[in-house]
Write a protein that holds these residues in place. Sequence first.
Motif, PDB file in Angstrom:
ATOM      1  N   TRP A 143       0.961  -1.100   0.005  1.00 40.88           N
ATOM      2  CA  TRP A 143      -0.046  -0.215   0.177  1.00 40.88           C
ATOM      3  C   TRP A 143       0.765   1.281   0.007  1.00 40.88           C
ATOM      4  CZ3 TRP A 143      -4.290  -1.681   3.901  1.00 40.88           C
ATOM      5  CH2 TRP A 143      -5.234  -2.402   3.240  1.00 40.88           C
ATOM      6  N   LYS A 185      -0.166   4.915  -0.754  1.00 40.14           N
ATOM      7  CA  LYS A 185      -1.713   4.990  -0.560  1.00 40.14           C
ATOM      8  C   LYS A 185      -2.282   5.157   0.893  1.00 40.14           C
ATOM      9  CE  LYS A 185      -2.394   2.190  -4.574  1.00 40.14           C
ATOM     10  NZ  LYS A 185      -2.528   0.758  -5.132  1.00 40.14           N
ATOM     11  N   CYS A 233      -5.156   8.896   3.784  1.00 36.02           N
ATOM     12  CA  CYS A 233      -6.083   7.721   3.778  1.00 36.02           C
ATOM     13  C   CYS A 233      -6.926   7.969   5.146  1.00 36.02           C
ATOM     14  CB  CYS A 233      -5.838   6.400   3.419  1.00 36.02           C
ATOM     15  SG  CYS A 233      -5.191   5.600   4.717  1.00 36.02           S
ATOM     16  N   ARG A 234      -8.134   7.259   4.818  1.00 34.29           N
ATOM     17  CA  ARG A 234      -8.981   7.085   6.057  1.00 34.29           C
ATOM     18  C   ARG A 234      -9.009   5.596   6.396  1.00 34.29           C
ATOM     19  NH1 ARG A 234     -13.698   9.650   2.729  1.00 34.29           N
ATOM     20  NH2 ARG A 234     -12.302   8.425   1.348  1.00 34.29           N
ATOM     21  N   TRP A 235      -8.474   5.292   7.678  1.00 32.06           N
ATOM     22  CA  TRP A 235      -8.050   3.783   8.182  1.00 32.06           C
ATOM     23  C   TRP A 235      -9.091   3.361   9.003  1.00 32.06           C
ATOM     24  CZ3 TRP A 235      -3.735   0.967   6.468  1.00 32.06           C
ATOM     25  CH2 TRP A 235      -3.551  -0.391   7.267  1.00 32.06           C
ATOM     26  N   ALA A 269      -1.882   8.413   7.644  1.00 28.42           N
ATOM     27  CA  ALA A 269      -3.202   8.589   7.419  1.00 28.42           C
ATOM     28  C   ALA A 269      -3.968   9.623   7.995  1.00 28.42           C
ATOM     29  CB  ALA A 269      -3.595   7.281   8.264  1.00 28.42           C
ATOM     30  N   ASP A 274     -10.765   4.359   3.203  1.00 23.02           N
ATOM     31  CA  ASP A 274      -9.987   3.889   1.925  1.00 23.02           C
ATOM     32  C   ASP A 274      -9.089   2.792   2.204  1.00 23.02           C
ATOM     33  OD1 ASP A 274     -10.108   6.589   0.738  1.00 23.02           O
ATOM     34  OD2 ASP A 274      -9.316   7.504   2.662  1.00 23.02           O
ATOM     35  N   ARG A 275      -8.509   2.354   3.442  1.00 21.83           N
ATOM     36  CA  ARG A 275      -8.069   1.190   3.881  1.00 21.83           C
ATOM     37  C   ARG A 275      -8.699   0.421   5.135  1.00 21.83           C
ATOM     38  NH1 ARG A 275      -6.872   1.180  -0.794  1.00 21.83           N
ATOM     39  NH2 ARG A 275      -5.003   2.187  -1.747  1.00 21.83           N
ATOM     40  N   GLY A 335     -10.981   2.209  -2.513  1.00 22.46           N
ATOM     41  CA  GLY A 335     -10.172   1.611  -1.306  1.00 22.46           C
ATOM     42  C   GLY A 335     -10.111   0.149  -1.701  1.00 22.46           C
TER      43      GLY A 335
END
Length: 182
Positions: free
Chosen positions: A34, A37, A41-43, A62, A112-113, A142
């Motif tokens: 990843w 990425k 991102c929103r994890w 993140a 997203d992840r 995602g």
Amino acid sequence: MSLRIHGNRSLKTLPGDGTRPTPARVREALFNIWLGKIEGCRWLDLCAGSGAMGAEALSRGASQVVGIEQWGKACGVIQQNWQQVAKPQQPFQVLRGDVLKRLPQLSGQVFDRIYFDPPYASSLYEPVLEAIAQLHLLSPDGEMAVECDRQRPAPNPPVSLQLTREKPYGNTLLRFYKSHQN
């Protein structure tokens, strides 16, 4: 147990085998897959254990991290670990409780992840994949990684999620899912 993440940061862990931290080799492999990425991102970290995966995501930029963990003592450790690595502009939240009961509370949010690492012998795999699909928690671009025992048969994903690849690491297997594009 000593646990280190990106930037040689040390994390707290609970004694015993109440949580099973993702092996360093698997953690490193996932973040290499990843690469590029994670920042912004929103994890979502499901069955978060020690919180190592969420802490790693925070340390790599993140923008938001949410974790769900059932064990109260583990939630305290996750909170401490994330507090240690998060920057002021990085919100994070640790939700205590059963993952299947807590997921609906995230309705309306998109991640997203997503990292899902339940106890390997649990029956959570298919119901959690179904809940993520029904609640539309995975963003259209995602990806979700599911950690399991290499010998475990793949769960039947709902039609809106597609198994895209599998990566073995010793006895551990990572399965990757994306939203099915019609």
